[in-house]
Design a protein around this motif. Sequence first.
Motif, PDB file in Angstrom:
ATOM      1  N   GLY A 199      46.143  44.415  47.712  1.00 37.34           N
ATOM      2  CA  GLY A 199      44.716  44.673  47.563  1.00 37.34           C
ATOM      3  C   GLY A 199      43.977  44.348  48.852  1.00 37.34           C
ATOM      4  O   GLY A 199      44.161  43.271  49.422  1.00 37.34           O
ATOM      5  N   LEU A 200      43.176  45.278  49.338  1.00 42.34           N
ATOM      6  CA  LEU A 200      42.326  45.063  50.508  1.00 42.34           C
ATOM      7  C   LEU A 200      40.881  45.092  50.036  1.00 42.34           C
ATOM      8  O   LEU A 200      40.421  46.096  49.501  1.00 42.34           O
ATOM      9  N   VAL A 201      40.174  43.978  50.217  1.00 40.69           N
ATOM     10  CA  VAL A 201      38.815  43.844  49.718  1.00 40.69           C
ATOM     11  C   VAL A 201      37.840  43.896  50.890  1.00 40.69           C
ATOM     12  O   VAL A 201      37.955  43.117  51.841  1.00 40.69           O
ATOM     13  N   LEU A 202      36.896  44.825  50.822  1.00 42.90           N
ATOM     14  CA  LEU A 202      35.891  45.000  51.875  1.00 42.90           C
ATOM     15  C   LEU A 202      34.494  44.980  51.266  1.00 42.90           C
ATOM     16  O   LEU A 202      34.301  45.424  50.137  1.00 42.90           O
ATOM     17  N   ALA A 203      33.552  44.456  52.033  1.00 43.88           N
ATOM     18  CA  ALA A 203      32.159  44.474  51.585  1.00 43.88           C
ATOM     19  C   ALA A 203      31.280  45.299  52.508  1.00 43.88           C
ATOM     20  O   ALA A 203      30.105  45.486  52.221  1.00 43.88           O
ATOM     21  N   ASP A 204      31.854  45.789  53.604  1.00 35.77           N
ATOM     22  CA  ASP A 204      30.980  46.412  54.609  1.00 35.77           C
ATOM     23  C   ASP A 204      31.766  47.406  55.454  1.00 35.77           C
ATOM     24  O   ASP A 204      32.593  47.016  56.262  1.00 35.77           O
ATOM     25  N   LEU A 205      31.496  48.706  55.255  1.00 41.67           N
ATOM     26  CA  LEU A 205      32.092  49.719  56.125  1.00 41.67           C
ATOM     27  C   LEU A 205      31.051  50.325  57.057  1.00 41.67           C
ATOM     28  O   LEU A 205      31.390  51.152  57.895  1.00 41.67           O
ATOM     29  N   ASP A 206      29.776  49.950  56.894  1.00 41.02           N
ATOM     30  CA  ASP A 206      28.756  50.426  57.831  1.00 41.02           C
ATOM     31  C   ASP A 206      29.056  49.902  59.230  1.00 41.02           C
ATOM     32  O   ASP A 206      28.856  50.593  60.229  1.00 41.02           O
ATOM     33  N   ASN A 207      29.512  48.677  59.303  1.00 44.50           N
ATOM     34  CA  ASN A 207      29.871  48.057  60.577  1.00 44.50           C
ATOM     35  C   ASN A 207      31.158  48.685  61.089  1.00 44.50           C
ATOM     36  O   ASN A 207      32.198  48.598  60.429  1.00 44.50           O
TER      37      ASN A 207
ATOM     38  N   ALA B 186      38.478  41.100  53.861  1.00 47.78           N
ATOM     39  CA  ALA B 186      37.737  41.219  55.114  1.00 47.78           C
ATOM     40  C   ALA B 186      36.276  41.480  54.783  1.00 47.78           C
ATOM     41  O   ALA B 186      35.970  42.290  53.903  1.00 47.78           O
ATOM     42  N   SER B 187      35.378  40.788  55.454  1.00 44.06           N
ATOM     43  CA  SER B 187      33.924  40.895  55.246  1.00 44.06           C
ATOM     44  C   SER B 187      33.520  40.523  53.834  1.00 44.06           C
ATOM     45  O   SER B 187      32.478  40.916  53.351  1.00 44.06           O
ATOM     46  N   ALA B 188      34.364  39.778  53.143  1.00 43.62           N
ATOM     47  CA  ALA B 188      34.042  39.292  51.801  1.00 43.62           C
ATOM     48  C   ALA B 188      34.633  37.896  51.666  1.00 43.62           C
ATOM     49  O   ALA B 188      35.645  37.580  52.283  1.00 43.62           O
TER      50      ALA B 188
ATOM     51  N   LEU C  13      42.445  35.661  54.326  1.00 42.89           N
ATOM     52  CA  LEU C  13      41.092  36.041  54.708  1.00 42.89           C
ATOM     53  C   LEU C  13      41.095  36.492  56.164  1.00 42.89           C
ATOM     54  O   LEU C  13      41.680  35.818  57.018  1.00 42.89           O
ATOM     55  N   VAL C  14      40.451  37.616  56.434  1.00 42.72           N
ATOM     56  CA  VAL C  14      40.359  38.137  57.798  1.00 42.72           C
ATOM     57  C   VAL C  14      38.896  38.105  58.222  1.00 42.72           C
ATOM     58  O   VAL C  14      38.022  38.676  57.554  1.00 42.72           O
ATOM     59  N   ASN C  15      38.621  37.398  59.312  1.00 37.74           N
ATOM     60  CA  ASN C  15      37.260  37.252  59.827  1.00 37.74           C
ATOM     61  C   ASN C  15      36.370  36.455  58.880  1.00 37.74           C
ATOM     62  O   ASN C  15      35.151  36.619  58.875  1.00 37.74           O
TER      63      ASN C  15
END
Length: 339
Positions: free
Chosen positions: A70-78, A127-129, A148-150
């Motif tokens: 599972g890859l969890v993202l909160a922000d693809l605008d960036n 990432a971003s979450a 956790l990444v970043n």
Amino acid sequence: MANRRSGRVNARDVARAAGVSQSAVSRTFTPGASIAAETRQRVIAAARELGYRPNAFARSLITRRSRMVGLVLADLDNPFYARMLEAVSRELQAAGHHVMLFFTDRGEADDALQEILQYPVAGLLMASATLSSALARECAEAGIPVVLVNRDVPDAPTVSVTADNEAGGAAVGDFLARAGHQRVAFIAGDPEASTSRDREHGFREALARHGLTCHARAVGNYTREGAREAARTLFRVNAPPDAVFVANDYMAFAVMDTLRGELGLRVPEDVSVVGYDDVTQAAWGAYNLTTVTQPTDTMVSTAVTALLDSIRDGAPGRERRVIAGELVVRRSSRCPQNR
């Protein structure tokens, strides 16, 4: 052929057609499994002839081992996270794993993760979450490793991979102080995100070493509109900043657009602007943004390796891995006389 027409071809049919065992069929379609080249060719030829496609989900139910991550993202605008998504997908696919992509709101992702954990994922990359320490422990107890990444969650049983955000922020503070700036401001991202906090802490510490304090501060929440409003707040005053450090490039672009297009200020003649991430657009002629690199490929490779090691060893563990970046000087900032 009856099975082929009905769409019910299974591994037993392929094994019979290829003259091999059913386990040989399974090994053929398992990345990294040991099998003789000749046997593999016979199995693939038989599978192609019969129209067989292995069912990875069914295999995971039988073996109780999933190759889904599972890859969890909160922000693809960036654009930093768009680049990270591509790099993570390539790394995992090369290792024979498959990516399940989930999106969540900024901030803690506990509600979304409760749903994600209903799927047979072997591990999670976030990432971003950010997840809470409580849910991190729940994942560990369920044997699901989390990397956790970043982001970093102190005291949580996870591996975190981050850039050296404090050192990056310190490099910016030192650079702007040596360039002679006296009114240096900071635009934060999400105040609860470890990335923004660490960058600001390093930045303030470096200014203090030069006898300076942060002249002003505003919060952009890692959004474009938030950054534009932060710029208006900081610069529509009697003594505006002569330099501003913005917590990431995505917001820095919005700040530069606002300063030049709306407030009539020149960059860097009137105000220096520095970002963080060094995304591709930072080098574009419209911005030429001075920024701090985040070595995306190295961070992703480190995170994926840590996750796959944890999946293999069955030991989620707790470790923080920090990757060094560097300040990249372009034309959005005034430079020290003696660099």
